[in-house]
Structures are given as structure tokens and as C-alpha cells.
Enzyme design. Structure first.
Site, PDB file in Angstrom:
ATOM      1  N   ASP A 165     -37.292  21.552  19.238  1.00 58.70           N
ATOM      2  CA  ASP A 165     -37.825  22.365  20.322  1.00 58.70           C
ATOM      3  C   ASP A 165     -38.990  21.640  20.977  1.00 58.70           C
ATOM      4  O   ASP A 165     -39.355  20.530  20.581  1.00 58.70           O
ATOM      5  CB  ASP A 165     -38.233  23.765  19.837  1.00 58.70           C
ATOM      6  CG  ASP A 165     -39.305  23.732  18.757  1.00 58.70           C
ATOM      7  OD1 ASP A 165     -40.181  22.846  18.803  1.00 58.70           O
ATOM      8  OD2 ASP A 165     -39.289  24.599  17.861  1.00 58.70           O
ATOM      9  N   ARG A 171     -31.854  26.426  17.661  1.00 54.67           N
ATOM     10  CA  ARG A 171     -32.409  25.078  17.832  1.00 54.67           C
ATOM     11  C   ARG A 171     -31.398  24.020  17.386  1.00 54.67           C
ATOM     12  O   ARG A 171     -31.220  22.991  18.046  1.00 54.67           O
ATOM     13  CB  ARG A 171     -33.699  24.937  17.024  1.00 54.67           C
ATOM     14  CG  ARG A 171     -34.896  25.651  17.626  1.00 54.67           C
ATOM     15  CD  ARG A 171     -36.141  25.406  16.800  1.00 54.67           C
ATOM     16  NE  ARG A 171     -36.088  26.069  15.503  1.00 54.67           N
ATOM     17  CZ  ARG A 171     -36.657  25.618  14.393  1.00 54.67           C
ATOM     18  NH1 ARG A 171     -37.322  24.468  14.414  1.00 54.67           N
ATOM     19  NH2 ARG A 171     -36.589  26.300  13.266  1.00 54.67           N
ATOM     20  N   TYR A 218     -28.992  35.692  22.164  1.00 55.37           N
ATOM     21  CA  TYR A 218     -30.162  34.946  22.648  1.00 55.37           C
ATOM     22  C   TYR A 218     -29.910  34.397  24.049  1.00 55.37           C
ATOM     23  O   TYR A 218     -28.767  34.143  24.433  1.00 55.37           O
ATOM     24  CB  TYR A 218     -30.465  33.751  21.733  1.00 55.37           C
ATOM     25  CG  TYR A 218     -30.810  34.090  20.310  1.00 55.37           C
ATOM     26  CD1 TYR A 218     -32.130  34.274  19.911  1.00 55.37           C
ATOM     27  CD2 TYR A 218     -29.809  34.217  19.347  1.00 55.37           C
ATOM     28  CE1 TYR A 218     -32.452  34.567  18.596  1.00 55.37           C
ATOM     29  CE2 TYR A 218     -30.114  34.525  18.023  1.00 55.37           C
ATOM     30  CZ  TYR A 218     -31.440  34.693  17.666  1.00 55.37           C
ATOM     31  OH  TYR A 218     -31.750  34.999  16.363  1.00 55.37           O
ATOM     32  N   ASP A 224     -39.502  32.666  15.625  1.00 52.08           N
ATOM     33  CA  ASP A 224     -40.509  31.599  15.651  1.00 52.08           C
ATOM     34  C   ASP A 224     -41.580  31.916  16.684  1.00 52.08           C
ATOM     35  O   ASP A 224     -41.318  32.621  17.669  1.00 52.08           O
ATOM     36  CB  ASP A 224     -39.864  30.259  16.009  1.00 52.08           C
ATOM     37  CG  ASP A 224     -38.932  29.753  14.918  1.00 52.08           C
ATOM     38  OD1 ASP A 224     -39.109  30.169  13.759  1.00 52.08           O
ATOM     39  OD2 ASP A 224     -38.030  28.952  15.234  1.00 52.08           O
TER      40      ASP A 224
END
Length: 319
Positions: A80, A174, A66, A38
């Protein structure tokens, strides 16, 4: 040129922005990537160049790692910082590191069920869910099974907590953060997200860094408890970056090095020539479901597949 580029994508750029920049730098159209990031996220992208794009299907399925910073005490429509954010009214209970670790261990480890964010690129009847939501449609996405190998707190400064997450491909970080906030009863959303690994690949020192514009330099939004804040329109900017031949060489991985862990079969000159002509080799068999590459004179020349019970043929030839 054929091989892979390990790219460190900056915030504010879409994955397609990165591809456009690389196409311009190497003057090639045949370029693809092994998984999107993203615009909010930064970190590793594996970009295939030339004939290496024929192997992308195997890289897309690699596990990911991550580092994510989450903020607790509020919820976001997009899960987010870029969505409408609503603070929890009446204050938020302060959780300890141990309390959060206990919940993660019991409910967010191993195989779990996860509903992807509505603001995602998942297709519904050929349309992206995010596009349908923005047009006012009510979108329902089905839960899916994902596997979490590690969900570890790296830094604790309540209400902001940084985690390292190792998971299988297809996991939405997310959603993971949002679901943890819902489980704690205080809400949570992603502040920062960085992909640090794809399979065995990580962001190398001196690799091609394609910077974007930091979120905070283009958006400053005061959050007031109980109020909804919508993301203002952001004008797209063409960012300057240095994609010189020297930098590209530093982050370039050859087909042979990138596929060291793949099963390979060495071909003789006669076998290679037969396969190039579309013939079947009856003296070779490959294991079903295991990607098997053919090499000739030390170079990867194709992907093999069984042809019924008769032998193998090229599924894809790499020139």
C-alpha cells in the site's frame, strides 16, 4: 445497552482507536468488532455492544465488499501507499481497461490462491507477522484459498484504477492488488481502500462517522523512479469526533434486527426457564453447523447447541 453499531471509520485510525472512543461514549467495557480495518482504510465496522459480543463469531465470517483505488507502475513493501515504494524503471507499459478485465476474469475470479502480506496481523508462533518483519526477521506466510465473487473496474484513469471487490472473509485486498500488478508485470499498490459492506450491512446515511486524518494531510512524498521512499514517523493525534447519544441511536441495530436472517427457535416460558437453569431440552434439536438462536417473548436470549443425542442446551445465554 446490547446490540450493534454501524461505524464509518475514517483514515488514520486503528480499529482499536474506534473501540476506545466508543467505550468512552457509551461507558461500557464489553465492546468488540467483527473485523479489523487497517489505519489506511476507511469504511464500515460492525461494533458489538454488551451481550451482543457473544454473537460476534458469526458476524466475523460474513462476506465483505470493498472499493479500492490502485496505482500501477510501482511496488510497495507493504502493498500500500504507506510502505517503501519503488517505481518501475524505464517506464511502464500502458494497459487498457479491456486487457486488465481479461486478466481478472481468467486469474482473479472465483476461488484463488493468495499469500497474505508480510505486513499483516497474522500470527506466527504467537507473534504478529508485521512485528517480526519490523524487527528484521524473514517471514514466510503460506498461501491460502480465498473466494472472489466480483472484481470490477469502476473507474479507469491509468495508472490509477478503482475497483469494487466482493469477496469472502479473510481476503487481503492489498495482496489482490499486488498480485494483479505482478501478473501484468508492472507492479501495483493500494492508494485508497474503503469497506462498503459486511454481509447484508452497509454504511447507512447518518451513521456514526469517526473521522481520522487523511494520509495526504500528514504525508507528502514525492516519488522518483527507481528510488525507495520510506514512510516518515507520524505523530499519533487524538482526533475529535461527535459520538452523541443521538448519533449513536442513528447507527444502532438491535440484536433482533441484526439477526433477522439467523435460524431461530421460539421458547415457551417453561423451556426458557429450564435452559436458564442449565437443563437439557429433549424436545428440540438443531442442525449441526447452523447457528441457531433461541428467542423468548420476541427477544434473543441465547445460542443453542445439541448436547449429544439428548437434546439442546444453551451454548451461550444472552441476558
Amino acid at each position: 445497552m446490547k446490540g450493534f453499531l454501524l461505524i464509518d471509520k475514517g483514515e488514520g485510525l486503528s480499529s482499536f482507536d474506534v473501540i476506545k472512543k466508543i467505550r468512552k461514549a457509551v461507558n461500557l467495557r464489553g465492546i468488540g468488532h467483527a473485523g479489523t480495518l487497517d489505519p489506511l482504510a476507511s469504511g464500515l465496522m460492525i461494533v458489538a455492544v454488551g451481550e451482543a459480543t457473544k454473537l460476534l463469531e458469526y458476524f466475523i465470517g460474513f462476506d465483505k465488499e470493498y472499493v479500492v483505488k490502485a496505482r500501477f507502475g510501482a511496488v510497495s513493501a507493504t502493498f500500500d501507499r504507506e510502505g517503501p515504494i519503488v517505481e518501475v524503471e524505464g517506464g511502464v507499459e500502458v494497459f487498457t481497461k479491456r486487457q486488465i478485465e481479461k486478466v481478472i476474469k481468467s486469474e482473479f475470479s472465483g476461488e484463488i490462491s493468495q499469500v497474505p502480506p508480510k505486513y499483516s496481523a497474522i500470527k506466527i508462533a504467537g507473534k504478529k507477522a508485521v512485528d517480526l518483519v519490523r524487527k528484521g526477521f524473514d517471514v514466510e506466510l503460506k498461501a491460502r484459498k480465498v473466494k472472489i465473487d466480483e472484481f470490477k473496474i469502476m473507474d479507469f484513469a491509468w495508472p490509477e484504477v478503482t475497483f469494487r471487490i466482493k469477496c469472502e472473509s479473510g481476503t487481503y485486498i492489498r495482496s489482490l492488488v499486488h498480485d494483479l500488478g505482478q501478473r501484468l508485470g508492472c507492479g501495483a499498490y493500494v492508494l485508497e481502500l474503503r469497506r462498503t459492506k459486511i454481509g447484508k450491512f452497509s454504511v447507512p446515511k447518518g451513521c456514526c462517522a469517526i473521522p481520522g486524518e487523511s494520509f495526504y494531510s500528514r504525508l507528502r512524498c514525492k516519488i522518483i523512479p527507481g528510488e525507495v521512499h520510506r514512510r516518515p514517523t507520524v505523530v499519533s493525534v487524538e482526533y475529535e469526533t461527535d459520538l452523541s447519544n443521538k448519533n449513536i441511536e442513528q447507527c444502532f441495530v438491535s440484536l433482533e434486527d441484526a439477526t433477522k436472517d439467523f435460524k431461530k427457535i421460539k421458547l415457551s416460558a417453561a423451556d426458557y426457564n429450564s435452559l436458564k437453569l442449565g437443563r437439557i431440552l429433549s424436545n428440540i434439536k438443531v442442525e449441526q453447523g447452523v447457528p441457531t438462536l433461541a428467542t423468548y417473548e420476541g427477544k434473543v436470549v441465547g445460542i443453542l447447541e445439541n448436547f449429544y443425542k439428548y437434546g439442546v442446551k444453551f451454548r451461550k445465554m444472552i441476558l
